[in-house]
Design an enzyme around this catalytic site. Structure first.
Site, PDB file in Angstrom:
ATOM      1  N   HIS A 136      -0.440  -5.614 -25.415  1.00  0.00           N
ATOM      2  CA  HIS A 136       0.809  -6.342 -25.647  1.00  0.00           C
ATOM      3  C   HIS A 136       1.453  -5.918 -26.972  1.00  0.00           C
ATOM      4  O   HIS A 136       2.643  -5.604 -27.028  1.00  0.00           O
ATOM      5  CB  HIS A 136       0.580  -7.855 -25.650  1.00  0.00           C
ATOM      6  N   HIS A 141       5.668  -4.160 -28.451  1.00  0.00           N
ATOM      7  CA  HIS A 141       6.460  -4.264 -29.682  1.00  0.00           C
ATOM      8  C   HIS A 141       6.777  -2.939 -30.372  1.00  0.00           C
ATOM      9  O   HIS A 141       7.795  -2.832 -31.042  1.00  0.00           O
ATOM     10  CB  HIS A 141       5.727  -5.140 -30.708  1.00  0.00           C
ATOM     11  N   GLU A 182      10.172 -11.353 -28.152  1.00  0.00           N
ATOM     12  CA  GLU A 182       9.197 -11.493 -27.059  1.00  0.00           C
ATOM     13  C   GLU A 182       9.823 -11.459 -25.659  1.00  0.00           C
ATOM     14  O   GLU A 182       9.280 -10.828 -24.762  1.00  0.00           O
ATOM     15  CB  GLU A 182       8.386 -12.787 -27.214  1.00  0.00           C
ATOM     16  N   SER A 202       5.259  -6.055 -21.516  1.00  0.00           N
ATOM     17  CA  SER A 202       3.817  -5.959 -21.270  1.00  0.00           C
ATOM     18  C   SER A 202       3.374  -6.790 -20.069  1.00  0.00           C
ATOM     19  O   SER A 202       2.174  -6.929 -19.840  1.00  0.00           O
ATOM     20  CB  SER A 202       3.040  -6.372 -22.531  1.00  0.00           C
TER      21      SER A 202
HETATM   22  N1  HBI Z   1       0.124 -13.239 -35.369  1.00  0.00           N
HETATM   23  N2  HBI Z   1      -0.864 -11.251 -34.761  1.00  0.00           N
HETATM   24  C1  HBI Z   1       0.138 -12.130 -34.632  1.00  0.00           C
HETATM   25  N3  HBI Z   1       1.140 -11.876 -33.759  1.00  0.00           N
HETATM   26  C2  HBI Z   1       2.168 -12.742 -33.606  1.00  0.00           C
HETATM   27  O1  HBI Z   1       3.091 -12.486 -32.811  1.00  0.00           O
HETATM   28  C3  HBI Z   1       2.175 -13.917 -34.357  1.00  0.00           C
HETATM   29  C4  HBI Z   1       1.122 -14.136 -35.247  1.00  0.00           C
HETATM   30  N4  HBI Z   1       1.100 -15.261 -35.975  1.00  0.00           N
HETATM   31  C5  HBI Z   1       2.155 -16.228 -35.936  1.00  0.00           C
HETATM   32  C6  HBI Z   1       3.193 -15.934 -34.951  1.00  0.00           C
HETATM   33  N5  HBI Z   1       3.180 -14.847 -34.238  1.00  0.00           N
HETATM   34  C7  HBI Z   1       4.298 -16.895 -34.713  1.00  0.00           C
HETATM   35  O2  HBI Z   1       4.317 -17.910 -35.663  1.00  0.00           O
HETATM   36  C8  HBI Z   1       5.626 -16.140 -34.719  1.00  0.00           C
HETATM   37  O3  HBI Z   1       6.543 -16.783 -33.929  1.00  0.00           O
HETATM   38  C9  HBI Z   1       6.166 -15.920 -36.037  1.00  0.00           C
HETATM   39 FE    FE Z   2       4.179 -10.419 -29.183  1.00  0.00          FE
END
Ligand code: HBI
Ligand code: FE
Length: 276
Positions: A136, A141, A182, A202
């Protein structure tokens, strides 16, 4: 939040990543040699299926980005990809064990570092996994991080998220990420409807549903609407927001009243996406 207490909370929630080797910024080595034959086989099969769907349904800039990454048969090596990506837009992938605290996530984005999960789902979870995994994070991304305007949007999103935390309201800014990075759709100048969001790119089921599904709610991507709309992480979206251009998304984050829009949204009850 420090790594030790976050690791404990993740274990209690049943998250899979191994947070024991995290640095204070929640990054870990990718540990490329630890992947086995099954990991590479899962990657290859997912890559083939999603590339096929993307060739028809993804925005052309996603497809250009994907091609530029030169990946396919095996799990990508972050160091090799970084050499490319840094030249193109100055972004760097950093390994993480999975979800990290919002504060750390935003700080990485604001520094043009994309937190990328270092493990891949097993063959039994081929079609669906709740937690973000390497497939994903990478396939979804990374391709658009080679498009300059999207690369700039992601950095500015990180900085905006940091300010939202400082203002005490993270929910509206996370809705913005959800419905754009997303699950975003885009239609440029009366062209065809295309997908660009990573959750769609994804997913073999939700991508065609969002782009072609009959009876799917698709609304103009107005910032003030998006930041008021709640979301659910474990089902197809009840509404998708459609951009006119990536420039419009970047400009929305440059608006002078952005912080006011976000804090106003935090004070109101969220709108149910099924009523948008
Ligand atoms: N951590 N690895 C990872 N990937 C994310 O998309 C992610 C995260 N931590 C917090 C988070 N997303 C959400 O709070 C986002 O919407 C910012
Ligand atoms: Fe994501």
């Amino acid at each position: 939040m420090d790594v030790a207490s976050y690791a404990e909370a993740c274990a209690a929630d049943g998250l899979r990543g191994d947070y024991s080797a995290c640095r204070p910024d929640f990054t870990v080595e990718q540990d490329y040699d630890a992947y086995g034959a099954e990991d590479h086989a899962v990657w290859r099969a997912l890559f083939e299926r999603q590339s096929q769907l993307a060739s028809e349904m993804a925005h052309p800039s996603f497809l250009d980005g994907l091609r530029n990454l030169n990946v396919g048969d095996r799990i990508p090596d972050f160091d090799q990809v970084n050499a490319q990506l840094q030249k193109r837009t100055g972004w760097t992938l950093v390994g993480v064990p999975g979800l990290i605290p919002a504060e750390a996530f935003f700080e990485h984005l604001a520094g043009r570092r994309f937190p990328t999960t270092n493990w891949i789902r097993s063959a039994d979870e081929f079609d669906y996994i709740v937690e973000p995994d390497l497939f994903h994070d990478f396939f979804g991304h990374v391709p658009l991080l080679s498009l300059p305007v999207f690369a700039d949007f992601m950095q500015l999103y990180g900085a905006t998220g940091q300010r939202a935390i400082a203002q005490g309201s993270v929910e509206p800014v996370t809705r913005l990420y959800w419905y754009t990075a997303e699950y975003g759709l885009i239609r440029e100048a009366d062209g065809p409807l295309k997908a660009y969001g990573a959750g769609l790119m994804s997913s073999a089921g939700e991508l065609p549903h969002a782009v072609h599904g009959p009876g799917v709610r698709r609304r103009p991507a107005a910032l003030a609407d998006i930041v008021r709309t709640s979301y659910e992480i474990d089902k197809y979206q009840r509404v998708y927001f459609v951009l006119d251009s990536f420039e419009a998304l970047f400009q929305a984050l440059q608006s002078d009243d952005l912080d006011a829009v976000l804090s106003a949204a935090a004070k109101e009850p969220a709108v149910d996406p099924a009523t948008r």
